[in-house]
Design a protein around this motif. Sequence first.
Motif, PDB file in Angstrom:
ATOM      1  N   PHE A  17      -5.473   7.371 -21.721  1.00  0.00           N
ATOM      2  CA  PHE A  17      -5.237   8.699 -21.145  1.00  0.00           C
ATOM      3  C   PHE A  17      -5.944   8.860 -19.809  1.00  0.00           C
ATOM      4  O   PHE A  17      -5.581   9.694 -19.007  1.00  0.00           O
ATOM      5  CB  PHE A  17      -5.673   9.804 -22.115  1.00  0.00           C
ATOM      6  N   ARG A  18      -7.002   8.062 -19.621  1.00  0.00           N
ATOM      7  CA  ARG A  18      -7.728   8.151 -18.361  1.00  0.00           C
ATOM      8  C   ARG A  18      -7.117   7.270 -17.273  1.00  0.00           C
ATOM      9  O   ARG A  18      -7.656   7.167 -16.171  1.00  0.00           O
ATOM     10  CB  ARG A  18      -9.208   7.799 -18.580  1.00  0.00           C
ATOM     11  N   SER A  19      -5.992   6.659 -17.574  1.00  0.00           N
ATOM     12  CA  SER A  19      -5.338   5.826 -16.559  1.00  0.00           C
ATOM     13  C   SER A  19      -4.985   6.632 -15.318  1.00  0.00           C
ATOM     14  O   SER A  19      -4.902   6.082 -14.220  1.00  0.00           O
ATOM     15  CB  SER A  19      -4.076   5.185 -17.134  1.00  0.00           C
ATOM     16  N   ILE A  20      -4.788   7.942 -15.483  1.00  0.00           N
ATOM     17  CA  ILE A  20      -4.438   8.790 -14.337  1.00  0.00           C
ATOM     18  C   ILE A  20      -5.561   8.756 -13.284  1.00  0.00           C
ATOM     19  O   ILE A  20      -5.282   8.783 -12.084  1.00  0.00           O
ATOM     20  CB  ILE A  20      -4.093  10.237 -14.789  1.00  0.00           C
ATOM     21  N   ILE A  21      -6.825   8.625 -13.760  1.00  0.00           N
ATOM     22  CA  ILE A  21      -7.937   8.554 -12.796  1.00  0.00           C
ATOM     23  C   ILE A  21      -7.904   7.209 -12.073  1.00  0.00           C
ATOM     24  O   ILE A  21      -8.113   7.131 -10.863  1.00  0.00           O
ATOM     25  CB  ILE A  21      -9.318   8.720 -13.484  1.00  0.00           C
ATOM     26  N   VAL A  22      -7.621   6.161 -12.838  1.00  0.00           N
ATOM     27  CA  VAL A  22      -7.573   4.833 -12.225  1.00  0.00           C
ATOM     28  C   VAL A  22      -6.459   4.779 -11.188  1.00  0.00           C
ATOM     29  O   VAL A  22      -6.614   4.228 -10.098  1.00  0.00           O
ATOM     30  CB  VAL A  22      -7.368   3.744 -13.294  1.00  0.00           C
ATOM     31  N   ARG A  23      -5.331   5.378 -11.531  1.00  0.00           N
ATOM     32  CA  ARG A  23      -4.216   5.422 -10.587  1.00  0.00           C
ATOM     33  C   ARG A  23      -4.644   6.133  -9.302  1.00  0.00           C
ATOM     34  O   ARG A  23      -4.330   5.678  -8.201  1.00  0.00           O
ATOM     35  CB  ARG A  23      -3.044   6.150 -11.252  1.00  0.00           C
ATOM     36  N   ALA A  24      -5.390   7.238  -9.464  1.00  0.00           N
ATOM     37  CA  ALA A  24      -5.847   7.977  -8.283  1.00  0.00           C
ATOM     38  C   ALA A  24      -6.828   7.142  -7.460  1.00  0.00           C
ATOM     39  O   ALA A  24      -6.816   7.176  -6.222  1.00  0.00           O
ATOM     40  CB  ALA A  24      -6.478   9.304  -8.702  1.00  0.00           C
ATOM     41  N   LEU A  25      -7.661   6.344  -8.167  1.00  0.00           N
ATOM     42  CA  LEU A  25      -8.573   5.446  -7.445  1.00  0.00           C
ATOM     43  C   LEU A  25      -7.793   4.412  -6.648  1.00  0.00           C
ATOM     44  O   LEU A  25      -8.160   4.060  -5.526  1.00  0.00           O
ATOM     45  CB  LEU A  25      -9.493   4.719  -8.432  1.00  0.00           C
ATOM     46  N   GLU A  26      -6.716   3.940  -7.230  1.00  0.00           N
ATOM     47  CA  GLU A  26      -5.907   2.960  -6.508  1.00  0.00           C
ATOM     48  C   GLU A  26      -5.196   3.590  -5.309  1.00  0.00           C
ATOM     49  O   GLU A  26      -4.905   2.895  -4.339  1.00  0.00           O
ATOM     50  CB  GLU A  26      -4.897   2.287  -7.444  1.00  0.00           C
ATOM     51  N   VAL A  27      -4.912   4.886  -5.413  1.00  0.00           N
ATOM     52  CA  VAL A  27      -4.338   5.577  -4.257  1.00  0.00           C
ATOM     53  C   VAL A  27      -5.359   5.577  -3.124  1.00  0.00           C
ATOM     54  O   VAL A  27      -5.035   5.258  -1.972  1.00  0.00           O
ATOM     55  CB  VAL A  27      -3.917   7.024  -4.607  1.00  0.00           C
ATOM     56  N   LEU A  28      -6.612   5.891  -3.487  1.00  0.00           N
ATOM     57  CA  LEU A  28      -7.675   5.855  -2.479  1.00  0.00           C
ATOM     58  C   LEU A  28      -7.797   4.460  -1.880  1.00  0.00           C
ATOM     59  O   LEU A  28      -7.871   4.280  -0.661  1.00  0.00           O
ATOM     60  CB  LEU A  28      -9.009   6.291  -3.106  1.00  0.00           C
ATOM     61  N   CYS A  71       0.850  -1.203   0.000  1.00  0.00           N
ATOM     62  CA  CYS A  71       0.000   0.000   0.000  1.00  0.00           C
ATOM     63  C   CYS A  71       0.879   1.243   0.000  1.00  0.00           C
ATOM     64  O   CYS A  71       0.655   2.191  -0.758  1.00  0.00           O
ATOM     65  CB  CYS A  71      -0.892   0.051   1.240  1.00  0.00           C
ATOM     66  N   GLY A  72       1.904   1.227   0.852  1.00  0.00           N
ATOM     67  CA  GLY A  72       2.820   2.369   0.946  1.00  0.00           C
ATOM     68  C   GLY A  72       3.468   2.648  -0.392  1.00  0.00           C
ATOM     69  O   GLY A  72       3.546   3.794  -0.846  1.00  0.00           O
ATOM     70  N   GLU A  73       3.939   1.572  -1.045  1.00  0.00           N
ATOM     71  CA  GLU A  73       4.626   1.788  -2.327  1.00  0.00           C
ATOM     72  C   GLU A  73       3.659   2.240  -3.426  1.00  0.00           C
ATOM     73  O   GLU A  73       3.988   3.097  -4.237  1.00  0.00           O
ATOM     74  CB  GLU A  73       5.358   0.525  -2.776  1.00  0.00           C
ATOM     75  N   TRP A  74       2.471   1.645  -3.469  1.00  0.00           N
ATOM     76  CA  TRP A  74       1.477   2.085  -4.472  1.00  0.00           C
ATOM     77  C   TRP A  74       1.200   3.576  -4.299  1.00  0.00           C
ATOM     78  O   TRP A  74       1.149   4.330  -5.275  1.00  0.00           O
ATOM     79  CB  TRP A  74       0.171   1.295  -4.323  1.00  0.00           C
ATOM     80  N   ILE A  75       1.012   4.016  -3.067  1.00  0.00           N
ATOM     81  CA  ILE A  75       0.708   5.437  -2.830  1.00  0.00           C
ATOM     82  C   ILE A  75       1.872   6.301  -3.292  1.00  0.00           C
ATOM     83  O   ILE A  75       1.719   7.213  -4.105  1.00  0.00           O
ATOM     84  CB  ILE A  75       0.415   5.697  -1.334  1.00  0.00           C
ATOM     85  N   GLU A  76       3.063   5.952  -2.817  1.00  0.00           N
ATOM     86  CA  GLU A  76       4.241   6.763  -3.131  1.00  0.00           C
ATOM     87  C   GLU A  76       4.480   6.829  -4.636  1.00  0.00           C
ATOM     88  O   GLU A  76       4.677   7.892  -5.217  1.00  0.00           O
ATOM     89  CB  GLU A  76       5.428   6.144  -2.363  1.00  0.00           C
ATOM     90  N   SER A  77       4.405   5.675  -5.290  1.00  0.00           N
ATOM     91  CA  SER A  77       4.713   5.608  -6.718  1.00  0.00           C
ATOM     92  C   SER A  77       3.591   6.234  -7.564  1.00  0.00           C
ATOM     93  O   SER A  77       3.846   7.006  -8.495  1.00  0.00           O
ATOM     94  CB  SER A  77       4.923   4.142  -7.112  1.00  0.00           C
ATOM     95  N   HIS A  78       2.349   5.904  -7.251  1.00  0.00           N
ATOM     96  CA  HIS A  78       1.214   6.466  -8.002  1.00  0.00           C
ATOM     97  C   HIS A  78       1.137   7.989  -7.842  1.00  0.00           C
ATOM     98  O   HIS A  78       0.921   8.710  -8.815  1.00  0.00           O
ATOM     99  CB  HIS A  78      -0.108   5.866  -7.513  1.00  0.00           C
ATOM    100  N   VAL A  79       1.312   8.472  -6.619  1.00  0.00           N
ATOM    101  CA  VAL A  79       1.198   9.921  -6.398  1.00  0.00           C
ATOM    102  C   VAL A  79       2.342  10.655  -7.097  1.00  0.00           C
ATOM    103  O   VAL A  79       2.149  11.711  -7.702  1.00  0.00           O
ATOM    104  CB  VAL A  79       1.144  10.261  -4.889  1.00  0.00           C
ATOM    105  N   LEU A  80       3.527  10.065  -7.054  1.00  0.00           N
ATOM    106  CA  LEU A  80       4.653  10.639  -7.796  1.00  0.00           C
ATOM    107  C   LEU A  80       4.263  10.776  -9.263  1.00  0.00           C
ATOM    108  O   LEU A  80       4.456  11.806  -9.899  1.00  0.00           O
ATOM    109  CB  LEU A  80       5.886   9.724  -7.668  1.00  0.00           C
ATOM    110  N   HIS A  81       3.691   9.719  -9.807  1.00  0.00           N
ATOM    111  CA  HIS A  81       3.348   9.746 -11.220  1.00  0.00           C
ATOM    112  C   HIS A  81       2.212  10.722 -11.509  1.00  0.00           C
ATOM    113  O   HIS A  81       2.287  11.528 -12.433  1.00  0.00           O
ATOM    114  CB  HIS A  81       2.987   8.352 -11.739  1.00  0.00           C
TER     115      HIS A  81
END
Lengths: 293, 448
Positions: free
Chosen positions: B318-329, B115-125
């Motif tokens: 292009f909408r992958s950025i939203i999915v990434r944000a959902l995974e952060v949640l 979870c920590g890595e997904w957040i750190e990596s996704h938010v960076l991206h």
Amino acid sequence: MLKLAVWKFSSCDGCQLSLLDCEDELLLITEKIQIAYFLEASRRKMKGPYDLSLIEGSVTTSEERERALSIRKNSLLVVTIGACATAGGIQALRNFSQVNQYISQVYPRPEFIETLKESLPISHFIPVDYELRGCPISKRQLLQLISSLLVGKRPSFPTESVCAECKRKGNICVMVAHQTPCLGPVTQCGCDALCPTYRRGCYGCFGPKETPNTSSLAQWLNQESHLSPKEISHLFRSYNATSTSFQKESERWNVKPSEIYEKDKKEEDKEGKNKGGQGRPKDLKKGSGKKED
Amino acid sequence: MAKKKTKTKTAARPSGSKSRTIKVDYLARVEGEGALYLKMRGEEVLDVRLEIFEPPRFFEALLQGRNFSEAPDITARICGICPVAYQMSAVHAMESALGVQITPEIRLLRRLLYCGEWIESHVLHIYLLHAPDFLRFEGVVDMAKKFRPEVERGLKLKKFGNEIVQLLGGREIHPINVRVGGFHHLPSQTQFQALLNNLKWGRDHAIQTIRWVSSFDFPELHRNIEMVSLSHPNEYPFNEGRVISNLGLNIEPSQFETSISESHLQHSHALHAHINERGSYLVGPMARFHLNYEKLPDLVKEVARSVDLSPKPAVNPFRSIIVRALEVLFAFHEAITIIERISFPTPSFVEVQPPQMEATGFAATEAPRGLLYHRYKIQPDGSIDSAQIIPPTSQNQSTIEEDLKEVASKNHHLTDDDLTHLCEQTIRNYDPCISCATHFLKLKRVQL
């Protein structure tokens, strides 16, 4: 404004990421520093000269060798960051083996791969002003470097051993209490004695401290921790394998014939190739050194 | 840099029959070194290459002869952005070879670390690498001049993800606390609980992130592509499950290499992966979301619905950025759940012995960028005989090239500058990690 460039050579991106990992300080830093070239963070590519170049990664291709020279010409200060840039990194394990074999083990079409025989630190090719050790570097030391340079002070980093940090933290010694193999006595501090704090032995991310007594430690590891020669050799041969004292100690315990390199040797003889010395790095042009396969 | 400048001609627009080439020698805001090469005539794309020239570091070879217990530390060095993923695939593969069963608590704590890595990596991206594309900035520093509160929010979210990795892993980059069988040492329950306030802040602001990124303008692109991810009977996948796809792939990780092959093309130091008899496929957040939507907590599903995101066979990368944000949640939510659920004290690891005889272990886990496969053969003395690592970016490479072809063709009327930027954005849809894949990336458009 101090004009900063961040360069990547052969590496994992972790050390330059340390700069982006300064979440609390990043925006503050950019008020004082102009990020002129930092591909991981921006598309903008400003031309040199730069006041400060941070280099991450080791030199493993002829292009990188040329790039190091051009960065030196274009930079007032060059600071290497991390074990790859300061000591060749984990990829320098190839220096003890035959890179051609590595290529054919990993890539089905070895002829597409161009690489040097050895992975070498930046300082092998150009004079370097300061270095930040570690795999990865310490964020605190990176901030210290930048703030020192901003106020015109000479950056200085302690060169004592991990043991000193570990004692100050009040850790129980993992070697004394549990005979856990630990490189703390010969490794430079900077990590805040991280591994012993998590009850494991130090594995030497920050490379050798000043005047390390590696042979005494190796004896102890052999007698008290009951490590085999191969295990001792491997312990010294990891992220800073080409640092002089670590390299010597790893070679001392690399008793032959070791199973690992024996295999390499046999195949090498079969192919009738040149001996894999520690000579100057030479280009390994596409397909060269390989027979016409 | 002394290297020749990008041959991009500003404001040049191609006339009908002449072919043009677009080149980006060093792609920015990706991890590692890559380039883009695109050659086209009118709307016809003659050649497209995502070139990965990151120098090879030969991890699979240098692991040979090392002890199995060293694999998590050594493979972490493949990537500074997702070291946890490498450590997780490595420990699970070793444990499968050695027949080690970990405790339910260790299993939960590994999910927490992920979870920590997904957040750190996704938010960076999301905030530092990809959002500047949508908002037309060169990088986050420029973006911060106009979007300061958003950038500050992103940095804070990233920091809170890193806090998990730091506490449980020892440090954010190349954590030191992971070992085959579990962890070297476990922090106390109080230390974990001290993270909760920040994680709850993170959960709330992850929702704001989703709303923010879904307000961006998304270029049109519809791709019907095979999507591959892990699937677990009752969890959104991190560390275990079967490898499945929307086109019927359903295998154990140990069958991965019989269903998927890698080929080596001259322009790339990453091997291209294909599903046998079908071809390219996609791994990562979009694949995970589409294949595991039902396993997401109600909170995440509800927010997904509110931004009109649901699992569909055709995706717009292009909408992958939203999915990434959902995974952060999801990751914040999951981290909170784990910390509130786990009971202490618990043993930090299970004892591990070298195998009785030669043994082979397989594992696939979900790195932030997608499925990461490891295989190791171990000798009775505990040394690694051979290793095979298939990172997410090399699996996505063909798909990225196909996307580029379609995007370039559809947008051939754009100036070189605009087309270059759009192509770069297309590549960044996949959060490519070139350092990983090499064993990744560069945009070149050549004007002939």
